[in-house]
Structure formats: C-alpha cells, structure tokens
Scaffold this active site. Structure first.
Site, PDB file in Angstrom:
ATOM      1  N   HIS A  30       0.799  -1.364   0.135  1.00  0.00           N
ATOM      2  CA  HIS A  30      -0.029  -0.051  -0.087  1.00  0.00           C
ATOM      3  C   HIS A  30       0.915   1.241  -0.179  1.00  0.00           C
ATOM      4  O   HIS A  30       0.746   2.237  -0.782  1.00  0.00           O
ATOM      5  CB  HIS A  30      -0.835   0.009   1.200  1.00  0.00           C
ATOM      6  CG  HIS A  30      -1.585   1.448   1.329  1.00  0.00           C
ATOM      7  ND1 HIS A  30      -2.705   1.793   0.669  1.00  0.00           N
ATOM      8  CD2 HIS A  30      -1.396   2.429   2.343  1.00  0.00           C
ATOM      9  CE1 HIS A  30      -2.892   3.179   0.974  1.00  0.00           C
ATOM     10  NE2 HIS A  30      -2.094   3.446   1.884  1.00  0.00           N
TER      11      HIS A  30
ATOM     12  N   GLU B 298      -5.767   9.515  -0.249  1.00  0.00           N
ATOM     13  CA  GLU B 298      -6.050   8.073  -0.409  1.00  0.00           C
ATOM     14  C   GLU B 298      -7.156   7.658  -1.180  1.00  0.00           C
ATOM     15  O   GLU B 298      -7.063   6.604  -1.831  1.00  0.00           O
ATOM     16  CB  GLU B 298      -6.466   7.612   1.150  1.00  0.00           C
ATOM     17  CG  GLU B 298      -5.646   7.694   2.207  1.00  0.00           C
ATOM     18  CD  GLU B 298      -4.457   6.753   2.326  1.00  0.00           C
ATOM     19  OE1 GLU B 298      -4.246   5.800   1.437  1.00  0.00           O
ATOM     20  OE2 GLU B 298      -3.423   7.041   2.980  1.00  0.00           O
TER      21      GLU B 298
ATOM     22  N   HIS C  11       1.565   4.832  -2.626  1.00  0.00           N
ATOM     23  CA  HIS C  11       1.909   6.355  -2.408  1.00  0.00           C
ATOM     24  C   HIS C  11       3.071   7.075  -3.092  1.00  0.00           C
ATOM     25  O   HIS C  11       3.040   8.111  -3.572  1.00  0.00           O
ATOM     26  CB  HIS C  11       2.030   6.499  -0.744  1.00  0.00           C
ATOM     27  CG  HIS C  11       0.676   6.563  -0.117  1.00  0.00           C
ATOM     28  ND1 HIS C  11       0.094   7.497   0.103  1.00  0.00           N
ATOM     29  CD2 HIS C  11       0.196   5.693   0.849  1.00  0.00           C
ATOM     30  CE1 HIS C  11      -0.890   7.358   0.832  1.00  0.00           C
ATOM     31  NE2 HIS C  11      -0.739   6.169   1.228  1.00  0.00           N
TER      32      HIS C  11
ATOM     33  N   SER D 260      -3.746   0.774  -4.627  1.00  0.00           N
ATOM     34  CA  SER D 260      -3.219  -0.207  -4.326  1.00  0.00           C
ATOM     35  C   SER D 260      -4.202  -1.384  -4.140  1.00  0.00           C
ATOM     36  O   SER D 260      -3.952  -2.639  -3.378  1.00  0.00           O
ATOM     37  CB  SER D 260      -2.510   0.019  -2.825  1.00  0.00           C
ATOM     38  OG  SER D 260      -3.346   0.619  -1.888  1.00  0.00           O
TER      39      SER D 260
HETATM   40  N1  HBI Z   1       0.944   6.308  10.137  1.00  0.00           N
HETATM   41  N2  HBI Z   1       2.613   4.689   8.954  1.00  0.00           N
HETATM   42  C1  HBI Z   1       1.580   5.588   9.029  1.00  0.00           C
HETATM   43  N3  HBI Z   1       0.695   5.810   7.913  1.00  0.00           N
HETATM   44  C2  HBI Z   1      -0.371   6.574   7.928  1.00  0.00           C
HETATM   45  O1  HBI Z   1      -0.943   6.745   6.807  1.00  0.00           O
HETATM   46  C3  HBI Z   1      -0.809   7.441   9.089  1.00  0.00           C
HETATM   47  C4  HBI Z   1      -0.097   7.022  10.163  1.00  0.00           C
HETATM   48  N4  HBI Z   1      -0.257   7.683  11.332  1.00  0.00           N
HETATM   49  C5  HBI Z   1      -1.583   8.797  11.321  1.00  0.00           C
HETATM   50  C6  HBI Z   1      -2.253   8.663  10.163  1.00  0.00           C
HETATM   51  N5  HBI Z   1      -1.941   8.157   9.005  1.00  0.00           N
HETATM   52  C7  HBI Z   1      -3.434   9.618  10.023  1.00  0.00           C
HETATM   53  O2  HBI Z   1      -4.481   9.370  11.031  1.00  0.00           O
HETATM   54  C8  HBI Z   1      -3.240  11.176   9.908  1.00  0.00           C
HETATM   55  O3  HBI Z   1      -3.205  11.381   8.541  1.00  0.00           O
HETATM   56  C9  HBI Z   1      -4.346  11.960  10.418  1.00  0.00           C
HETATM   57 FE    FE Z   2      -2.102   5.372   2.843  1.00  0.00          FE
END
Ligand code: HBI
Ligand code: FE
Length: 298
Positions: free
Chosen positions: A138, A184, A143, A203
C-alpha cells in the site's frame, strides 16, 4: 491507510495499533531488506502483477509514469534506498521505514520534512485483499509514484505542516478527511477521462474497479469545506469519491490558509459518507446499491 481495515496481528505478533515503543523518537527502523523471505517477496510479485495489469487506463498518466520512473522491481519488495535515490533527485523526497501506523504528530513531522513513512512489512499470502495496517505494498506502490510529481509532492509536505497546525487548533478530524478523500481515495478528471490517483484505490484490486466502474458510489466535484464536513468509511469501499480536475488544484490547496475554512465549518453538522447535497456538483449520482445490500445483510 487502506479501505479494508480489520483488527489483527502484524507479522511480529503485536496487535495492530499497539506497536511496541520505538527505539528512535521518529519511529523509523531499518527496512531490513535482506531479511525478507521468498514468500514475502512472492506476495509483492502477486500484488504487483495483478495491479500493473489492471491500472493502465484506470489510473492517471502521472501515476503510470511515476511507476515507470521508479522502476519498481516486479518480483520482489523494493529497497527503500533505491526509491529514495530517484525521489531525492526529482522532488527531494525520501522513503523511510516504520513498523506500521505511527502517532499523528510523528507522521506529520515526516511529511513536513519530505519523508514518506512506509510500513516495512507485507501482508500474508492468504490476506491479499485485506489490510489491518498500511503495509509496504500500500505505502510504496500506492503512495510513492505520485511523490515524483512536483505539485503532489508539495501538497503532501503542506499536509504534514497543516497537520501539526490542525492538531493545535483541534480540527484534525476535518483535515484528515481532506487527506482521506484526496491522497487516499481521490479521483481525477483527466483529459482522457475519469482516473484514479488515490493510493488506497490504486493499491486495491477490488476498489480500483469499484471506484471507477460501479454504479453504486457517488462521484462529486471536490470542494474543500464540503469534504472537511464529510465522514468516511475505513472498513469498506467509499460511498462517495471526490474528484479533482488537475494536480494544480491540489497545489493551490496547499497555498491557501485553511484557517478561515476551519472557522466556517466549525459547529456545522457532519455529512454522512453517502449524502448528496443540493450544493454538490454531482458527476455521477450513485445508486448506493452496494452499501444498501451490505446493510441489509447485517
Ligand atoms: N502512520 N504509517 C502511517 N501511515 C499513515 O497513513 C498514517 C499514520 N499515522 C497517522 C495517520 N496516518 C493519519 O491518522 C493522519 O493522516 C491523520
Ligand atoms: Fe495510505
């Protein structure tokens, strides 16, 4: 993040969301590329081949050319160092390895410094279409290709900066919806037609088709304040996709002050994921049949 979230175990046995306390303050770890097993590389190969066949004609040109420029290996998990070499040269981004979800402020700090935190683990062969936490397929396949696009790269950095600010203002849920419905699960009206750019869709084998081909979901022109008020689904396909016209639209978003928009939406009721409003520019009015059938069965 992905469309299909279920509680479960990571490969190291920790329950999702309760990763052990990190050694480094920024939660990064070594990718440990040499430690991947043949089975793990095989999962990448299976997912990669499936998606590489499905995406042409469905994802935007920028995504396809990003994939080509990164020269993802088809048969093994990419080495983040190689990806970072290409990214650094083109847009100054890097990919760093993390164990899974990291705390919001850690996530934002990485993005604000043009580092994309990617899960180092890969889903199991028997769980190809579900994900409890963002894994390397993913995060990297979904990304990283668009991080080669200057406008998108700047937008991601601005989100990191805006995230830290939104936390202080107590409006993080509103900002997180913007990330969700763009980074996303975003669709783009490209010159050649409606295309995917969101990583959660690109993904996902099943959501790639659902998002574009199904009569069920709504497809609505992106509007910042509207999206800030709209709840989303984390456990299933989206009921509504928001559509941008170009990546310049995202770049312009990264330049506007969200402060007045937060003020405008403060205290206003949320919209449900499937709501269609009088004020919406509706591109496709969904039948809602997919989620209706699910609710019936439940
Ligand atoms: N951590 N590894 C990872 N990937 C994410 O997409 C991610 C995260 N921590 C917090 C988060 N996304 C979301 O909750 C924030 O964009 C608000
Ligand atoms: Fe993501």
């Amino acid at each position: 993040m992905t469309g299909n979230t279920k509680p479960g175990k990571t490969k190291h046995g920790a329950a999702a969301g309760e990763t052990a306390r990190p050694e480094r303050a920024d939660w990064t770890i070594d990718q440990g590329w040499d430690s991947y097993t043949a089975e793990e590389h095989g999962v990448w190969k299976t997912l990669y081949e499936r998606q590489a066949k499905l995406l042409p004609g469905r994802t935007c040109q920028e995504f396809v050319s990003g994939m080509a420029d990164l020269a993802f290996p088809t048969d093994r998990i990419p080495d983040f160092r190689r990806l970072s070499d290409v990214l650094m040269q083109r847009t100054g981004w890097q990919v760093v390895a993390v164990p899974g979800l990291v705390p919001d402020e850690v996530f934002f700090d990485h993005l604000a410094n043009r580092r994309f935190p990617a899960g180092h683990f890969i889903r199991k062969p028997e769980e190809l279409d579900y994900l409890e936490e963002p894994d390397v397929f993913h995060d990297v396949f979904g990304h990283v290709p668009l991080l080669l696009q200057p406008a998108f790269a700047d937008y991601m950095q601005a989100y990191g900066e805006g995230g830290l600010r939104a936390q202080k203002l107590g409006v993080l849920p509103n900002l997180a919806r913007v990330y969700w419905y763009t980074v996303e699960f975003g669709l783009i009206r490209a010159p050649e037609g409606m295309r995917i750019y969101g990583a959660g869709i690109a993904s996902s084998f099943t959501e790639t088709r659902f998002s574009l081909d199904s009569p069920s979901p709504n497809r609505i022109r992106f509007d910042l304040a509207r999206v800030m008020r709209t709840q989303y689904r984390i456990d299933d396909f989206q009921e509504t996709y928001f559509v941008i016209d170009s990546f310049d639209e995202l770049l312009r978003l990264s330049e506007v002050d969200f402060g007045p928009v937060y003020e405008a939406v403060k205290g206003q009721p949320d919209h449900d994921p499937g709501d269609v409003l009088e004020s919406d520019e509706v591109l496709t009015r969904g039948t809602g049949e997919y989620h209706a059938a699910k609710r019936q069965a439940a």
